[in-house]
Motif scaffolding. Structure first.
Motif, PDB file in Angstrom:
ATOM      1  N   MET A   4       0.844  -1.194   0.000  1.00  0.00           N
ATOM      2  CA  MET A   4       0.000   0.000   0.000  1.00  0.00           C
ATOM      3  C   MET A   4       0.881   1.246   0.000  1.00  0.00           C
ATOM      4  N   PRO A   5       0.730   2.133  -0.989  1.00  0.00           N
ATOM      5  CA  PRO A   5       1.563   3.344  -1.032  1.00  0.00           C
ATOM      6  C   PRO A   5       1.149   4.323   0.064  1.00  0.00           C
ATOM      7  N   TRP A   6       2.122   4.993   0.615  1.00  0.00           N
ATOM      8  CA  TRP A   6       1.841   6.018   1.608  1.00  0.00           C
ATOM      9  C   TRP A   6       1.423   7.298   0.901  1.00  0.00           C
ATOM     10  N   ASP A   7       0.504   8.012   1.508  1.00  0.00           N
ATOM     11  CA  ASP A   7       0.098   9.303   0.963  1.00  0.00           C
ATOM     12  C   ASP A   7      -0.255  10.209   2.130  1.00  0.00           C
ATOM     13  N   PHE A   8       0.647  11.148   2.419  1.00  0.00           N
ATOM     14  CA  PHE A   8       0.442  12.053   3.549  1.00  0.00           C
ATOM     15  C   PHE A   8       0.021  13.450   3.087  1.00  0.00           C
ATOM     16  N   GLU A   9      -0.361  13.563   1.819  1.00  0.00           N
ATOM     17  CA  GLU A   9      -0.753  14.869   1.302  1.00  0.00           C
ATOM     18  C   GLU A   9      -2.034  15.338   1.982  1.00  0.00           C
ATOM     19  N   THR A  10      -2.076  16.606   2.346  1.00  0.00           N
ATOM     20  CA  THR A  10      -3.222  17.166   3.052  1.00  0.00           C
ATOM     21  C   THR A  10      -4.253  17.675   2.062  1.00  0.00           C
ATOM     22  N   ASP A  11      -5.500  17.304   2.288  1.00  0.00           N
ATOM     23  CA  ASP A  11      -6.585  17.804   1.462  1.00  0.00           C
ATOM     24  C   ASP A  11      -6.652  19.335   1.591  1.00  0.00           C
ATOM     25  N   PRO A  12      -6.821  20.069   0.469  1.00  0.00           N
ATOM     26  CA  PRO A  12      -6.816  21.540   0.527  1.00  0.00           C
ATOM     27  C   PRO A  12      -7.822  22.113   1.525  1.00  0.00           C
ATOM     28  N   GLU A  13      -9.000  21.520   1.600  1.00  0.00           N
ATOM     29  CA  GLU A  13     -10.011  22.011   2.535  1.00  0.00           C
ATOM     30  C   GLU A  13      -9.570  21.802   3.978  1.00  0.00           C
ATOM     31  N   PHE A  14      -8.972  20.627   4.251  1.00  0.00           N
ATOM     32  CA  PHE A  14      -8.496  20.361   5.601  1.00  0.00           C
ATOM     33  C   PHE A  14      -7.281  21.227   5.928  1.00  0.00           C
ATOM     34  N   GLN A  15      -6.476  21.545   4.918  1.00  0.00           N
ATOM     35  CA  GLN A  15      -5.323  22.416   5.144  1.00  0.00           C
ATOM     36  C   GLN A  15      -5.783  23.780   5.650  1.00  0.00           C
ATOM     37  N   GLN A  16      -6.905  24.256   5.144  1.00  0.00           N
ATOM     38  CA  GLN A  16      -7.451  25.518   5.641  1.00  0.00           C
ATOM     39  C   GLN A  16      -7.806  25.412   7.120  1.00  0.00           C
ATOM     40  N   GLN A  17      -8.330  24.257   7.506  1.00  0.00           N
ATOM     41  CA  GLN A  17      -8.640  24.057   8.923  1.00  0.00           C
ATOM     42  C   GLN A  17      -7.364  24.003   9.756  1.00  0.00           C
ATOM     43  N   LEU A  18      -6.344  23.338   9.230  1.00  0.00           N
ATOM     44  CA  LEU A  18      -5.070  23.276   9.946  1.00  0.00           C
ATOM     45  C   LEU A  18      -4.466  24.671  10.098  1.00  0.00           C
ATOM     46  N   ASP A  19      -4.607  25.496   9.066  1.00  0.00           N
ATOM     47  CA  ASP A  19      -4.104  26.865   9.143  1.00  0.00           C
ATOM     48  C   ASP A  19      -4.848  27.631  10.238  1.00  0.00           C
ATOM     49  N   TRP A  20      -6.148  27.404  10.325  1.00  0.00           N
ATOM     50  CA  TRP A  20      -6.931  28.066  11.383  1.00  0.00           C
ATOM     51  C   TRP A  20      -6.472  27.594  12.758  1.00  0.00           C
ATOM     52  N   VAL A  21      -6.244  26.278  12.894  1.00  0.00           N
ATOM     53  CA  VAL A  21      -5.794  25.728  14.169  1.00  0.00           C
ATOM     54  C   VAL A  21      -4.468  26.355  14.586  1.00  0.00           C
ATOM     55  N   ARG A  22      -3.542  26.459  13.646  1.00  0.00           N
ATOM     56  CA  ARG A  22      -2.228  27.034  13.978  1.00  0.00           C
ATOM     57  C   ARG A  22      -2.361  28.484  14.437  1.00  0.00           C
ATOM     58  N   GLN A  23      -3.153  29.257  13.719  1.00  0.00           N
ATOM     59  CA  GLN A  23      -3.324  30.660  14.091  1.00  0.00           C
ATOM     60  C   GLN A  23      -4.026  30.774  15.445  1.00  0.00           C
ATOM     61  N   PHE A  24      -5.029  29.948  15.668  1.00  0.00           N
ATOM     62  CA  PHE A  24      -5.778  29.965  16.927  1.00  0.00           C
ATOM     63  C   PHE A  24      -4.879  29.613  18.102  1.00  0.00           C
ATOM     64  N   VAL A  25      -4.062  28.572  17.948  1.00  0.00           N
ATOM     65  CA  VAL A  25      -3.153  28.155  19.013  1.00  0.00           C
ATOM     66  C   VAL A  25      -2.121  29.238  19.303  1.00  0.00           C
ATOM     67  N   GLU A  26      -1.534  29.807  18.245  1.00  0.00           N
ATOM     68  CA  GLU A  26      -0.467  30.792  18.412  1.00  0.00           C
ATOM     69  C   GLU A  26      -0.974  32.120  18.954  1.00  0.00           C
ATOM     70  N   GLU A  27      -2.141  32.557  18.495  1.00  0.00           N
ATOM     71  CA  GLU A  27      -2.605  33.905  18.825  1.00  0.00           C
ATOM     72  C   GLU A  27      -3.581  33.955  19.988  1.00  0.00           C
ATOM     73  N   GLU A  28      -4.279  32.856  20.253  1.00  0.00           N
ATOM     74  CA  GLU A  28      -5.306  32.874  21.293  1.00  0.00           C
ATOM     75  C   GLU A  28      -4.954  32.027  22.525  1.00  0.00           C
ATOM     76  N   LEU A  29      -4.292  30.893  22.316  1.00  0.00           N
ATOM     77  CA  LEU A  29      -4.066  29.980  23.438  1.00  0.00           C
ATOM     78  C   LEU A  29      -2.714  30.191  24.116  1.00  0.00           C
ATOM     79  N   ILE A  30      -1.631  30.169  23.346  1.00  0.00           N
ATOM     80  CA  ILE A  30      -0.300  30.300  23.938  1.00  0.00           C
ATOM     81  C   ILE A  30      -0.146  31.585  24.752  1.00  0.00           C
ATOM     82  N   PRO A  31      -0.710  32.730  24.313  1.00  0.00           N
ATOM     83  CA  PRO A  31      -0.563  33.948  25.124  1.00  0.00           C
ATOM     84  C   PRO A  31      -1.186  33.859  26.511  1.00  0.00           C
ATOM     85  N   LEU A  32      -2.080  32.898  26.730  1.00  0.00           N
ATOM     86  CA  LEU A  32      -2.697  32.750  28.047  1.00  0.00           C
ATOM     87  C   LEU A  32      -1.823  31.953  29.021  1.00  0.00           C
TER      88      LEU A  32
END
Length: 429
Positions: free
Chosen positions: A1-29
């Motif tokens: 079975m070939p490996w495929d770790f490519e992120t779906d573009p729609e999910f990548q948008q969610q990951l981008d939101w998660v990163r921004q949320f963690v960096e800007e909203e959570l870590i400062p607390l």
């Protein structure tokens, strides 16, 4: 079975939101968390949790029928590598241990009545839970030695024993205990899972245990590692999860996925330490030149980057395999990830702390806290030594011993090598 770790573009948008949320909203607390009372912290969390829910990212470790997103282990691993950067992000995203593992356990072994009473409120965040397996007087690496017991008397289980290092116990509305109910059965069929609710008579949660990470632990202050005594604790026979003697089977339901969840979060934490390492390297000078020009520090950066990238690939492959064949079929992969990532976490934090010098050693930076916490990684969810033995045994099953010497890898006679060489020449014309 070939490996495929490519992120779906729609999910990548969610990951981008998660990163921004963690960096800007959570870590400062983080710097002011210690100043919150329990009530204040709950109040702070609620709007943050709602924002996660609005993004459709609440409890992503669970299937849709359980209120999760059913996204699978590979996307979850990619998300955990981001949320792992913040010490409390899992709580905000609804997949905080031990609640996450207990939800999986109840989903697998619970009755409909048990799910209505404990699972659904737990998933909604209305109640909290804990899981009690570790005991102070026997090696936690060998749970077949568990001594705490439960005896069925009429319609009630009577529990006796002692548990410790129980995460979240002082905050939990219910605790799942692994206890011996079948003392005469084979070792892996002796234990069962039984729920004990908060304030049940005879269950004494009498202290939070000071640890390297929380040396000044106070009762209920952080819900971390409690010690519990069970003295003739009586609960309904309906509090048994699954069947009698199925404790070990059910424990793997929560521990298998739990190990890879921890391991992916460790990589997020290690990445954050790596960021600090590189930023410090570009901001500091000694002996007339930038840290970036010192070969030793260049070596720290190179080693850390390589370890992180190798760990990521190993982790993503394990998550991918879990999606393909389930956590049981990926046991060896999960074990390798657990052992390896614990080492990588400690190594990267250690290098970052070293480059920061006295600042890293101080509490002004999060590195000293991360360093103390990282020492727990080789211990939790099974000691690294136990997993290493499991990996080695699985590997050796793929091989057979050879009779005599030398082996087939070293031809015993020069004539045999010459014959093979001649055969190859003939085959190629």
């Amino acid at each position: 079975m070939p490996w495929d770790f490519e992120t779906d573009p729609e999910f990548q948008q969610q990951l981008d939101w998660v990163r921004q949320f963690v960096e800007e909203e959570l870590i400062p607390l983080e710097p002011i968390m210690v100043d919150f009372t329990e009530e204040q912290w709950i109040a702070v969390q609620e709007p943050l949790k709602q924002r996660v829910k609005d993004q459709g990212l609440w409890a992503c470790h669970l299937e849709k029928e359980l209120g999760g997103q059913g996204m699978g282990q590979l996307p979850l691993a990619q998300m955990n590598m981001i949320t792992g950067r913040c010490v409390y992000a899992q709580e905000i995203f609804g997949n905080m241990a031990p609640d996450s593992g207990n939800a999986e356990l109840l989903a697998e072994g619970g009755t409909e009545a048990q799910k209505a009473k404990w699972l659904w409120p737990n998933l909604a965040g209305d109640i909290r839970s804990a899981f009690a397996i570790t005991e102070p007087f026997v090696a936690s690496t060998d749970p077949t030695q568990i001594e705490s017991s439960a005896v069925l008397e009429g319609d009630e289980w009577v529990l006796n024993g002692r548990k410790w290092m129980i995460t979240n116990a002082t905050r939990a509305d219910f605790i799942i205990f692994m206890v011996v109910t079948e003392p005469d059965a084979p070792v892996h069929k002796r234990c069962s899972m039984i729920v004990v609710e908060k304030d049940t008579p005879g269950m004494d949660i009498f202290r939070e245990i000071p640890t390297m990470h929380h040396p000044h632990a106070e009762y209920g202050a952080n819900g971390n590692h409690a010690e519990i005594n069970l003295d003739n604790v009586r609960v309904s026979k309906d509090n048994l999860i699954g069947g009698r003697g199925e404790g070990f089977i059910l424990s793997q339901v929560r521990l298998g996925p739990g190990r890879i969840h921890h391991a992916t979060r460790w990589l997020g934490e290690a990445e954050r330490a790596y960021d600090m390492l590189c930023e410090r390297t570009l901001s500091r000078s000694s002996f007339g030149k930038r840290y970036a020009s010192h070969q030793t520090i260049q070596g720290y950066i190179a080693e850390s980057r390589m370890e992180l990238e190798m760990a990521k690939l190993l982790t993503l492959r394990a998550a991918w395999k879990m999606d393909k064949v389930g956590h049981h079929g990926a046991r060896q992969d999960i074990a390798m990830v657990k052992v390896n990532n614990a080492k990588v976490l400690f190594n990267v934090i250690d290098r970052a702390l070293q480059v920061h010098g006295s600042l890293g050693y101080s509490c002004d930076m999060p590195l000293e806290s991360m360093y103390r916490s990282a020492r727990m990684a080789p211990l939790v969810d099974g000691a690294n030594e136990v997993h290493s033995v499991s990996i080695a045994r699985a590997e050796l099953k793929r091989y057979e011993g050879v009779e005599g010497w030398p082996t087939e890898h070293i031809p015993s006679r020069r004539e045999e090598s010459l014959k093979r060489f001649a055969h190859l020449l003939e085959a190629t014309g």
